[in-house]
Design a protein around this motif. Structure first.
Motif, PDB file in Angstrom:
ATOM      1  N   ASN A   1       0.868  -1.167   0.000  1.00 47.43           N
ATOM      2  CA  ASN A   1       0.000   0.000   0.000  1.00 47.43           C
ATOM      3  C   ASN A   1       0.912   1.227   0.000  1.00 47.43           C
ATOM      4  O   ASN A   1       1.679   1.446   0.931  1.00 47.43           O
ATOM      5  CB  ASN A   1      -0.881  -0.006   1.253  1.00 47.43           C
ATOM      6  CG  ASN A   1      -1.819   1.180   1.319  1.00 47.43           C
ATOM      7  OD1 ASN A   1      -1.485   2.286   0.930  1.00 47.43           O
ATOM      8  ND2 ASN A   1      -3.006   0.935   1.845  1.00 47.43           N
ATOM      9  N   LEU A   2       0.821   2.030  -1.054  1.00 46.98           N
ATOM     10  CA  LEU A   2       1.724   3.171  -1.190  1.00 46.98           C
ATOM     11  C   LEU A   2       1.431   4.286  -0.193  1.00 46.98           C
ATOM     12  O   LEU A   2       2.302   5.111   0.081  1.00 46.98           O
ATOM     13  CB  LEU A   2       1.668   3.718  -2.618  1.00 46.98           C
ATOM     14  CG  LEU A   2       2.195   2.765  -3.681  1.00 46.98           C
ATOM     15  CD1 LEU A   2       2.053   3.380  -5.058  1.00 46.98           C
ATOM     16  CD2 LEU A   2       3.632   2.387  -3.411  1.00 46.98           C
ATOM     17  N   GLU A   3       0.238   4.329   0.361  1.00 45.83           N
ATOM     18  CA  GLU A   3      -0.095   5.363   1.345  1.00 45.83           C
ATOM     19  C   GLU A   3       0.416   5.016   2.735  1.00 45.83           C
ATOM     20  O   GLU A   3       0.848   5.890   3.479  1.00 45.83           O
ATOM     21  CB  GLU A   3      -1.604   5.599   1.392  1.00 45.83           C
ATOM     22  CG  GLU A   3      -2.144   6.252   0.131  1.00 45.83           C
ATOM     23  CD  GLU A   3      -3.646   6.463   0.182  1.00 45.83           C
ATOM     24  OE1 GLU A   3      -4.314   5.911   1.098  1.00 45.83           O
ATOM     25  OE2 GLU A   3      -4.152   7.177  -0.683  1.00 45.83           O
ATOM     26  N   THR A   4       0.358   3.729   3.099  1.00 47.29           N
ATOM     27  CA  THR A   4       0.698   3.326   4.464  1.00 47.29           C
ATOM     28  C   THR A   4       1.988   2.515   4.565  1.00 47.29           C
ATOM     29  O   THR A   4       2.540   2.381   5.647  1.00 47.29           O
ATOM     30  CB  THR A   4      -0.435   2.474   5.067  1.00 47.29           C
ATOM     31  OG1 THR A   4      -0.523   1.239   4.324  1.00 47.29           O
ATOM     32  CG2 THR A   4      -1.761   3.211   5.045  1.00 47.29           C
TER      33      THR A   4
ATOM     34  N   ARG B   1       1.981  -0.604   4.225  1.00 43.10           N
ATOM     35  CA  ARG B   1       1.526  -1.927   4.654  1.00 43.10           C
ATOM     36  C   ARG B   1       1.666  -2.917   3.498  1.00 43.10           C
ATOM     37  O   ARG B   1       1.339  -2.604   2.360  1.00 43.10           O
ATOM     38  CB  ARG B   1       0.071  -1.833   5.095  1.00 43.10           C
ATOM     39  CG  ARG B   1      -0.470  -3.072   5.722  1.00 43.10           C
ATOM     40  CD  ARG B   1      -1.879  -2.821   6.230  1.00 43.10           C
ATOM     41  NE  ARG B   1      -2.435  -4.026   6.800  1.00 43.10           N
ATOM     42  CZ  ARG B   1      -3.702  -4.172   7.122  1.00 43.10           C
ATOM     43  NH1 ARG B   1      -4.545  -3.171   6.949  1.00 43.10           N
ATOM     44  NH2 ARG B   1      -4.137  -5.297   7.634  1.00 43.10           N
TER      45      ARG B   1
ATOM     46  N   TYR C   1      -9.127  -4.538   3.010  1.00 42.18           N
ATOM     47  CA  TYR C   1      -9.735  -3.203   2.955  1.00 42.18           C
ATOM     48  C   TYR C   1     -11.252  -3.301   2.762  1.00 42.18           C
ATOM     49  O   TYR C   1     -11.779  -2.905   1.726  1.00 42.18           O
ATOM     50  CB  TYR C   1      -9.092  -2.386   1.824  1.00 42.18           C
ATOM     51  CG  TYR C   1      -7.616  -2.217   2.021  1.00 42.18           C
ATOM     52  CD1 TYR C   1      -7.124  -1.278   2.923  1.00 42.18           C
ATOM     53  CD2 TYR C   1      -6.698  -3.003   1.329  1.00 42.18           C
ATOM     54  CE1 TYR C   1      -5.762  -1.124   3.137  1.00 42.18           C
ATOM     55  CE2 TYR C   1      -5.336  -2.852   1.535  1.00 42.18           C
ATOM     56  CZ  TYR C   1      -4.875  -1.916   2.432  1.00 42.18           C
ATOM     57  OH  TYR C   1      -3.521  -1.769   2.646  1.00 42.18           O
TER      58      TYR C   1
END
Length: 121
Positions: free
Chosen positions: A17-20, A22, A47
């Motif tokens: 996950n590029l935002e987190t 994870r 998700y």
């Protein structure tokens, strides 16, 4: 006395996950259409509150397999695939993670594939 040829094979299908940051990783016998669908199912399960999940991936044949495409065609599928241009692994963030993992695991002493898999997946 048990001997090893020095090479254990470890096939990991994964996403980041590029935002987190994870990650999700699946230790699989082979990376193919089946493992692709299993990974996509795990991403959807990870998700549950997201209406749409964008997945960026390379153009490997198994990503375009009929079975994977049929799974993606489900009316309730929340995953949208975006294919990275051919011969552009530098655009695929998971490739950076694979490179980092490769550098750290191939330089450690006697690390077995099963040990690595247990730590990651």
């Amino acid at each position: 006395m048990e001997q090893s040829n020095g090479r254990d094979r470890l096939n990991i299908h994964g996403a980041i996950n590029l935002e987190t940051g994870r990650t999700i990783m699946k230790d699989v016998l082979t990376v193919d259409a089946t493992s692709t669908v299993l990974l996509l199912m795990a991403i959807e399960a990870m998700y549950p509150g997201m209406r749409l999940i964008h997945v960026f991936l390379d153009n490997a044949k198994y990503h375009h397999a009929k079975w994977a495409q049929a799974w993606l065609a489900r009316p309730d599928c929340r995953i949208k695939l975006h294919f990275i241009p051919a011969y552009c692994p530098h655009l695929n963030p998971i490739e950076r993670l694979w490179g980092l993992m490769h550098r750290h695991t191939t330089t450690t002493n006697a690390t077995q594939a099963s040990e690595i898999s247990a730590r990651l997946c």
